[in-house]
Design a protein around this motif. Structure first.
Motif, PDB file in Angstrom:
ATOM      1  N   PRO A  70      41.595  43.595  39.127  1.00 44.41           N
ATOM      2  CA  PRO A  70      40.847  44.664  39.589  1.00 44.41           C
ATOM      3  C   PRO A  70      40.042  44.099  40.842  1.00 44.41           C
ATOM      4  CG  PRO A  70      39.924  43.790  37.536  1.00 44.41           C
ATOM      5  CD  PRO A  70      41.292  43.368  37.779  1.00 44.41           C
ATOM      6  N   TRP A  71      40.588  43.251  41.663  1.00 47.87           N
ATOM      7  CA  TRP A  71      39.918  42.529  42.703  1.00 47.87           C
ATOM      8  C   TRP A  71      39.680  43.505  43.896  1.00 47.87           C
ATOM      9  CZ3 TRP A  71      43.454  37.698  42.946  1.00 47.87           C
ATOM     10  CH2 TRP A  71      43.348  36.872  41.926  1.00 47.87           C
ATOM     11  N   SER A  72      38.430  43.649  44.143  1.00 45.28           N
ATOM     12  CA  SER A  72      38.112  44.772  45.357  1.00 45.28           C
ATOM     13  C   SER A  72      37.045  43.843  46.163  1.00 45.28           C
ATOM     14  CB  SER A  72      37.240  45.851  44.800  1.00 45.28           C
ATOM     15  OG  SER A  72      37.095  46.908  45.536  1.00 45.28           O
ATOM     16  N   MET A  73      37.440  43.662  47.485  1.00 55.65           N
ATOM     17  CA  MET A  73      36.501  43.197  48.529  1.00 55.65           C
ATOM     18  C   MET A  73      37.069  43.552  49.856  1.00 55.65           C
ATOM     19  SD  MET A  73      38.678  39.531  48.041  1.00 55.65           S
ATOM     20  CE  MET A  73      38.817  39.853  46.279  1.00 55.65           C
ATOM     21  N   PRO A  74      36.092  43.418  50.816  1.00 53.89           N
ATOM     22  CA  PRO A  74      36.484  43.635  52.107  1.00 53.89           C
ATOM     23  C   PRO A  74      37.285  42.495  52.833  1.00 53.89           C
ATOM     24  CG  PRO A  74      34.094  42.980  52.075  1.00 53.89           C
ATOM     25  CD  PRO A  74      34.541  43.412  50.697  1.00 53.89           C
TER      26      PRO A  74
END
Length: 254
Positions: A43-47
């Motif tokens: 669940p890696w979430s990043m700009p």
């Protein structure tokens, strides 16, 4: 009382032929094995890239036994696409250099990107494979899946994004390649022991997304019927004597 009140429905008059899922064909560099494997989820979430009116972001990663698929989203304050289903990146067409570009750089120096058309190979490639496709969305938000084969080696995996038309210069984000490799061990097989597709000794020819079996006609009894021969005019001896052959068709009466 049953929750679902409708009873069994009768089969249609002309039922669709039954189809069966066969074993995995063992070509992990072509696509993700959605029908055979439940992937591990990171669940890696990043700009990944950002400008005043546009954001390119990672929403998560699906890890398969031998490949990775990155869930990528693009958000904008102004119109992105009239048809979001087409996507902003597609491995089947050569992109404009000023459009959205994505790529990866392995710790050992190998690289892959969306700069060129990616065609599925029947044999195992000697370089990494990256394919991107749109998954739909809206006029201001478009989702994509970025397929990458093989799994990255241990160490930092750099994900590169560039979109000059949207004022996003080349941006690099470091991801943990070791964590991706470890997650691949958690991917689960859905149907262990599926039988392989049987061709019965006949060559299998793929047409589009379907497979067709081409007969080899090994014996004369199995040969296709001969093509009909064009009819020939009767011999001259069978024609009535003294009857001249017409040289032109009669004109149609008005």
């Amino acid at each position: 009382m049953s929750f679902f009140t409708d009873g069994p429905r009768s089969r249609p008059l002309f039922p669709v032929p039954e189809q069966e899922l066969f074993g995995y064909n063992g070509r992990p560099w072509v696509e993700t094995p959605h029908e055979y494997i439940v992937p591990a989820i990171l669940p890696w979430s990043m700009p990944l890239g950002r400008a005043e009116r546009t954001i390119v972001a990672l929403r998560g990663i699906e890890v398969w036994p031998e490949s990775v698929s990155f869930q990528l989203s693009v958000y904008s304050r102004d119109l992105l696409l009239d048809e979001p289903g087409e996507g902003l990146i597609d491995h089947r067409r050569v992109p404009d250099y000023n459009a959205l570009l994505v790529g990866v750089l392995f710790p050992d120096g190998r690289r892959a990107s969306s700069e060129t058309i990616s065609v599925p190979s029947a044999t195992k490639p000697d370089q990494p494979v990256l394919r991107a496709q749109g998954l739909g969305g809206s006029a201001f938000h478009v989702d994509h899946e970025i397929f990458l084969w093989p799994l990255p080696p241990d160490g930092p995996l750099e994900f590169i994004v560039q979109w000059l038309d949207r004022d996003i210069e080349e941006s690099r984000t470091s991801l943990d390649g070791t964590a991706i490799r470890d997650a691949a061990k958690e991917a689960g097989e859905i149907w262990p022991g599926l039988p392989a597709r049987k061709s019965h000794g006949l060559p299998v020819r793929r047409v589009g997304a379907q497979a067709m079996i081409t007969p080899a006609w090994p014996r004369e009894s199995q040969a296709p019927p001969p093509l009909p021969q064009p009819s020939s005019p009767p011999p001259a001896s069978d024609q009535p004597r003294g009857a001249p052959l017409p040289t032109r068709l009669p004109r149609r009466a008005r």
